[in-house]
Design a protein around this motif. Structure first.
Motif, PDB file in Angstrom:
ATOM      1  N   UNK A   1     -16.344  63.986 117.862  1.00  0.00           N
ATOM      2  CA  UNK A   1     -16.495  63.752 119.295  1.00  0.00           C
ATOM      3  C   UNK A   1     -15.991  62.397 119.790  1.00  0.00           C
ATOM      4  N   UNK A   2     -16.044  61.311 119.008  1.00  0.00           N
ATOM      5  CA  UNK A   2     -15.561  60.030 119.538  1.00  0.00           C
ATOM      6  C   UNK A   2     -14.052  59.963 119.776  1.00  0.00           C
ATOM      7  N   UNK A   3     -13.291  60.978 119.395  1.00  0.00           N
ATOM      8  CA  UNK A   3     -11.840  60.900 119.582  1.00  0.00           C
ATOM      9  C   UNK A   3     -11.452  60.809 121.052  1.00  0.00           C
ATOM     10  N   UNK A   4     -12.307  61.280 121.936  1.00  0.00           N
ATOM     11  CA  UNK A   4     -11.993  61.204 123.364  1.00  0.00           C
ATOM     12  C   UNK A   4     -11.864  59.755 123.822  1.00  0.00           C
ATOM     13  N   UNK A   5     -12.602  58.844 123.215  1.00  0.00           N
ATOM     14  CA  UNK A   5     -12.535  57.433 123.582  1.00  0.00           C
ATOM     15  C   UNK A   5     -11.513  56.649 122.768  1.00  0.00           C
ATOM     16  N   UNK A   6     -11.378  56.962 121.505  1.00  0.00           N
ATOM     17  CA  UNK A   6     -10.557  56.147 120.615  1.00  0.00           C
ATOM     18  C   UNK A   6      -9.124  56.645 120.467  1.00  0.00           C
ATOM     19  N   UNK A   7      -8.899  57.955 120.528  1.00  0.00           N
ATOM     20  CA  UNK A   7      -7.556  58.507 120.388  1.00  0.00           C
ATOM     21  C   UNK A   7      -7.497  59.861 121.097  1.00  0.00           C
ATOM     22  N   UNK A   8      -7.336  59.874 122.417  1.00  0.00           N
ATOM     23  CA  UNK A   8      -7.342  61.134 123.156  1.00  0.00           C
ATOM     24  C   UNK A   8      -6.247  62.102 122.705  1.00  0.00           C
ATOM     25  N   UNK A   9      -5.146  61.601 122.164  1.00  0.00           N
ATOM     26  CA  UNK A   9      -4.080  62.492 121.703  1.00  0.00           C
ATOM     27  C   UNK A   9      -4.552  63.365 120.549  1.00  0.00           C
ATOM     28  N   UNK A  10      -5.548  62.911 119.799  1.00  0.00           N
ATOM     29  CA  UNK A  10      -6.063  63.689 118.676  1.00  0.00           C
ATOM     30  C   UNK A  10      -6.897  64.889 119.115  1.00  0.00           C
ATOM     31  N   UNK A  11      -7.151  65.023 120.414  1.00  0.00           N
ATOM     32  CA  UNK A  11      -7.856  66.224 120.899  1.00  0.00           C
ATOM     33  C   UNK A  11      -7.066  67.490 120.558  1.00  0.00           C
ATOM     34  N   UNK A  12      -5.760  67.361 120.449  1.00  0.00           N
ATOM     35  CA  UNK A  12      -4.933  68.518 120.096  1.00  0.00           C
ATOM     36  C   UNK A  12      -5.197  68.971 118.668  1.00  0.00           C
ATOM     37  N   UNK A  13      -5.736  68.090 117.826  1.00  0.00           N
ATOM     38  CA  UNK A  13      -6.003  68.418 116.430  1.00  0.00           C
ATOM     39  C   UNK A  13      -7.438  68.876 116.196  1.00  0.00           C
ATOM     40  N   UNK A  14      -8.262  68.861 117.229  1.00  0.00           N
ATOM     41  CA  UNK A  14      -9.669  69.244 117.075  1.00  0.00           C
ATOM     42  C   UNK A  14      -9.765  70.701 116.636  1.00  0.00           C
ATOM     43  N   UNK A  15     -10.613  70.954 115.641  1.00  0.00           N
ATOM     44  CA  UNK A  15     -10.759  72.305 115.114  1.00  0.00           C
ATOM     45  C   UNK A  15     -12.140  72.906 115.392  1.00  0.00           C
ATOM     46  N   UNK A  16     -13.149  72.076 115.547  1.00  0.00           N
ATOM     47  CA  UNK A  16     -14.512  72.558 115.745  1.00  0.00           C
ATOM     48  C   UNK A  16     -15.125  71.911 116.977  1.00  0.00           C
ATOM     49  N   UNK A  17     -16.102  72.607 117.562  1.00  0.00           N
ATOM     50  CA  UNK A  17     -16.891  72.019 118.636  1.00  0.00           C
ATOM     51  C   UNK A  17     -17.751  70.923 118.015  1.00  0.00           C
ATOM     52  N   UNK A  18     -17.775  69.763 118.635  1.00  0.00           N
ATOM     53  CA  UNK A  18     -18.519  68.640 118.084  1.00  0.00           C
ATOM     54  C   UNK A  18     -19.221  67.901 119.220  1.00  0.00           C
ATOM     55  N   UNK A  19     -20.463  67.546 118.986  1.00  0.00           N
ATOM     56  CA  UNK A  19     -21.255  66.792 119.955  1.00  0.00           C
ATOM     57  C   UNK A  19     -21.862  65.607 119.217  1.00  0.00           C
ATOM     58  N   UNK A  20     -21.799  64.444 119.830  1.00  0.00           N
ATOM     59  CA  UNK A  20     -22.430  63.269 119.244  1.00  0.00           C
ATOM     60  C   UNK A  20     -23.230  62.543 120.319  1.00  0.00           C
ATOM     61  N   UNK A  21     -24.349  61.970 119.921  1.00  0.00           N
ATOM     62  CA  UNK A  21     -25.189  61.196 120.829  1.00  0.00           C
ATOM     63  C   UNK A  21     -25.525  59.868 120.176  1.00  0.00           C
ATOM     64  N   UNK A  22     -25.826  58.904 120.998  1.00  0.00           N
ATOM     65  CA  UNK A  22     -26.201  57.590 120.475  1.00  0.00           C
ATOM     66  C   UNK A  22     -27.137  56.917 121.467  1.00  0.00           C
ATOM     67  N   UNK A  23     -28.165  56.300 120.944  1.00  0.00           N
ATOM     68  CA  UNK A  23     -29.078  55.487 121.741  1.00  0.00           C
ATOM     69  C   UNK A  23     -29.268  54.182 120.987  1.00  0.00           C
TER      70      UNK A  23
END
Length: 141
Positions: free
Chosen positions: A54-76
């Motif tokens: 899930x952090x690829x949206x912030x660090x490397x948006x181009x890698x969204x094309x390589x995403x294979x699974x649904x992923x959710x991440x949370x942080x507090x």
């Protein structure tokens, strides 16, 4: 000639004002530089080359094309301890869209939400110092 000199002066002053750099950490969403996800923080932020999850949206948006699974991440996090009343929240989700052709590797979509909350900010009353109150400030992107 006076008009040309005035125009040059205005342009020069504008360029000087634009060149003045805002110091790091100053701005409305400076908290976005704190980083997200334990793996990313453990790698010191060097996540661009191995970006997955899930952090690829912030660090490397181009890698969204390589995403294979649904992923959710949370942080507090409370970056400076609980006593200061500062909390930082992050939620990110990646959804791969299985569109693959000869010319398109893939398409992905991501949703990210970050928030910083600072509580117990004291408002001092100059007229009556004993009558102070507090408020909470929140900023989200």
């Amino acid at each position: 000639m006076k008009i040309l000199a005035m125009a040059v002066l205005v342009v020069a002053m504008s360029l000087v004002a634009l060149a003045a750099d805002v110091p790091s950490g100053i701005g409305s969403v400076a908290f976005a530089r704190l980083g997200v996800d334990a793996r990313v923080l453990g790698m010191g932020g060097a996540f661009v080359g191995v970006a997955d999850g899930a952090p690829i949206a912030l660090y490397n948006p181009a890698a969204l094309a390589l995403a294979r699974d649904v992923d959710v991440t949370t942080m507090y996090a409370t970056p400076y301890g609980f006593s200061l009343g500062i909390s930082y929240q992050h939620v990110s989700a990646v959804l791969p869209l299985q569109v693959q052709t000869e010319s398109v590797l893939g398409i992905g979509a991501a949703v990210t939400w970050m928030s910083l909350q600072v509580s117990d900010i004291i408002i001092w009353d100059e007229e009556d110092p004993g009558n102070s109150s507090s408020f909470t400030a929140t900023d989200s992107i």
